[in-house]
Design a protein around this motif. Sequence first.
Motif, PDB file in Angstrom:
ATOM      1  N   ILE A 101     136.027 -30.190  14.890  1.00 56.96           N
ATOM      2  CA  ILE A 101     134.612 -29.845  14.831  1.00 56.96           C
ATOM      3  C   ILE A 101     133.965 -30.015  16.197  1.00 56.96           C
ATOM      4  CG2 ILE A 101     132.405 -30.344  13.709  1.00 56.96           C
ATOM      5  CD1 ILE A 101     134.060 -31.519  11.347  1.00 56.96           C
ATOM      6  N   ALA A 102     133.444 -28.917  16.733  1.00 49.46           N
ATOM      7  CA  ALA A 102     132.715 -28.967  18.004  1.00 49.46           C
ATOM      8  C   ALA A 102     131.334 -29.555  17.725  1.00 49.46           C
ATOM      9  CB  ALA A 102     132.587 -27.570  18.586  1.00 49.46           C
ATOM     10  N   THR A 103     130.938 -30.562  18.518  1.00 51.88           N
ATOM     11  CA  THR A 103     129.637 -31.202  18.355  1.00 51.88           C
ATOM     12  C   THR A 103     128.944 -31.271  19.714  1.00 51.88           C
ATOM     13  OG1 THR A 103     130.154 -33.514  18.861  1.00 51.88           O
ATOM     14  CG2 THR A 103     130.771 -32.732  16.655  1.00 51.88           C
ATOM     15  N   PRO A 104     127.647 -31.594  19.721  1.00 49.00           N
ATOM     16  CA  PRO A 104     126.956 -31.769  21.004  1.00 49.00           C
ATOM     17  C   PRO A 104     127.548 -32.891  21.857  1.00 49.00           C
ATOM     18  CG  PRO A 104     125.358 -31.511  19.224  1.00 49.00           C
ATOM     19  CD  PRO A 104     126.717 -31.654  18.591  1.00 49.00           C
ATOM     20  N   ASN A 105     128.291 -33.826  21.250  1.00 46.16           N
ATOM     21  CA  ASN A 105     128.892 -34.951  21.976  1.00 46.16           C
ATOM     22  C   ASN A 105     130.412 -34.871  22.018  1.00 46.16           C
ATOM     23  OD1 ASN A 105     126.372 -35.963  22.427  1.00 46.16           O
ATOM     24  ND2 ASN A 105     126.589 -37.762  21.134  1.00 46.16           N
ATOM     25  N   GLY A 106     130.957 -33.684  22.064  1.00 48.80           N
ATOM     26  CA  GLY A 106     132.403 -33.528  22.147  1.00 48.80           C
ATOM     27  C   GLY A 106     133.036 -33.146  20.828  1.00 48.80           C
ATOM     28  N   VAL A 107     134.338 -32.972  20.867  1.00 51.68           N
ATOM     29  CA  VAL A 107     135.083 -32.501  19.697  1.00 51.68           C
ATOM     30  C   VAL A 107     135.495 -33.676  18.812  1.00 51.68           C
ATOM     31  CG1 VAL A 107     137.157 -31.289  18.923  1.00 51.68           C
ATOM     32  CG2 VAL A 107     135.927 -30.477  20.940  1.00 51.68           C
ATOM     33  N   PHE A 108     135.271 -33.516  17.517  1.00 45.26           N
ATOM     34  CA  PHE A 108     135.711 -34.474  16.503  1.00 45.26           C
ATOM     35  C   PHE A 108     136.951 -33.892  15.838  1.00 45.26           C
ATOM     36  CE2 PHE A 108     136.007 -35.461  12.025  1.00 45.26           C
ATOM     37  CZ  PHE A 108     135.899 -36.837  11.988  1.00 45.26           C
ATOM     38  N   ARG A 109     137.965 -34.711  15.648  1.00 42.17           N
ATOM     39  CA  ARG A 109     139.153 -34.293  14.904  1.00 42.17           C
ATOM     40  C   ARG A 109     139.382 -35.289  13.786  1.00 42.17           C
ATOM     41  NH1 ARG A 109     140.089 -33.410  20.217  1.00 42.17           N
ATOM     42  NH2 ARG A 109     140.606 -31.267  20.812  1.00 42.17           N
ATOM     43  N   GLY A 110     139.520 -34.776  12.574  1.00 37.87           N
ATOM     44  CA  GLY A 110     139.727 -35.665  11.447  1.00 37.87           C
ATOM     45  C   GLY A 110     140.343 -34.957  10.258  1.00 37.87           C
ATOM     46  N   THR A 111     140.846 -35.738   9.332  1.00 39.60           N
ATOM     47  CA  THR A 111     141.472 -35.222   8.129  1.00 39.60           C
ATOM     48  C   THR A 111     140.652 -35.654   6.922  1.00 39.60           C
ATOM     49  OG1 THR A 111     143.639 -35.398   9.172  1.00 39.60           O
ATOM     50  CG2 THR A 111     143.604 -35.188   6.769  1.00 39.60           C
ATOM     51  N   PHE A 112     140.334 -34.696   6.078  1.00 43.72           N
ATOM     52  CA  PHE A 112     139.541 -34.945   4.884  1.00 43.72           C
ATOM     53  C   PHE A 112     140.246 -34.357   3.675  1.00 43.72           C
ATOM     54  CE2 PHE A 112     136.589 -34.831   8.394  1.00 43.72           C
ATOM     55  CZ  PHE A 112     135.674 -35.826   8.112  1.00 43.72           C
ATOM     56  N   ASP A 113     139.944 -34.869   2.517  1.00 40.27           N
ATOM     57  CA  ASP A 113     140.387 -34.264   1.268  1.00 40.27           C
ATOM     58  C   ASP A 113     139.610 -32.967   1.088  1.00 40.27           C
ATOM     59  OD1 ASP A 113     140.022 -33.786  -1.776  1.00 40.27           O
ATOM     60  OD2 ASP A 113     141.695 -35.194  -1.665  1.00 40.27           O
ATOM     61  N   LYS A 114     140.269 -31.922   0.603  1.00 37.66           N
ATOM     62  CA  LYS A 114     139.592 -30.631   0.434  1.00 37.66           C
ATOM     63  C   LYS A 114     138.436 -30.711  -0.554  1.00 37.66           C
ATOM     64  CE  LYS A 114     142.612 -28.852  -3.203  1.00 37.66           C
ATOM     65  NZ  LYS A 114     143.647 -27.873  -3.538  1.00 37.66           N
ATOM     66  N   ASN A 115     138.410 -31.743  -1.386  1.00 36.96           N
ATOM     67  CA  ASN A 115     137.336 -31.913  -2.365  1.00 36.96           C
ATOM     68  C   ASN A 115     136.180 -32.762  -1.836  1.00 36.96           C
ATOM     69  OD1 ASN A 115     138.537 -30.435  -4.618  1.00 36.96           O
ATOM     70  ND2 ASN A 115     140.083 -32.036  -4.537  1.00 36.96           N
ATOM     71  N   GLU A 116     136.269 -33.174  -0.572  1.00 40.98           N
ATOM     72  CA  GLU A 116     135.191 -33.958   0.043  1.00 40.98           C
ATOM     73  C   GLU A 116     133.958 -33.080   0.200  1.00 40.98           C
ATOM     74  OE1 GLU A 116     133.941 -37.187   0.490  1.00 40.98           O
ATOM     75  OE2 GLU A 116     135.920 -37.491   1.364  1.00 40.98           O
ATOM     76  N   LYS A 117     132.806 -33.665  -0.026  1.00 40.70           N
ATOM     77  CA  LYS A 117     131.548 -32.928   0.097  1.00 40.70           C
ATOM     78  C   LYS A 117     131.194 -32.734   1.574  1.00 40.70           C
ATOM     79  CE  LYS A 117     129.766 -33.710  -4.387  1.00 40.70           C
ATOM     80  NZ  LYS A 117     130.770 -33.087  -5.105  1.00 40.70           N
ATOM     81  N   VAL A 118     130.584 -31.601   1.881  1.00 43.64           N
ATOM     82  CA  VAL A 118     130.190 -31.265   3.250  1.00 43.64           C
ATOM     83  C   VAL A 118     129.276 -32.343   3.822  1.00 43.64           C
ATOM     84  CG1 VAL A 118     128.909 -29.597   4.658  1.00 43.64           C
ATOM     85  CG2 VAL A 118     130.523 -28.790   2.925  1.00 43.64           C
TER      86      VAL A 118
END
Length: 98
Positions: free
Chosen positions: A25-42
Amino acid sequence: MSQDNKSPGENSGKDHNDDDVVLEIATPNGVFRGTFDKNEKVEKVIKEVVNDRDLAEGDAFELYYGDLHLEPVNRPLVSFGLKKGRYKLTLVATGSGV
């Protein structure tokens, strides 16, 4: 949720299950990389990214998958077509106290 950006190779060797979605995920403070369950809420994904990237928690943020605005935020990732796999998203600040 496990975060891929904590240290290089931290998640290497770990098997992801069929419900895992790997997000870059590109953010104003750099790139975030993470793993989530597909059923996780936005909304939970946004909260995790805001905390991890030290973004202003009082600001409003929206998450985009290409041109697709992931709204409403109380829907799970899978409802937007984010199933098992890797995806690139963008977090946009929409309300700033500046």
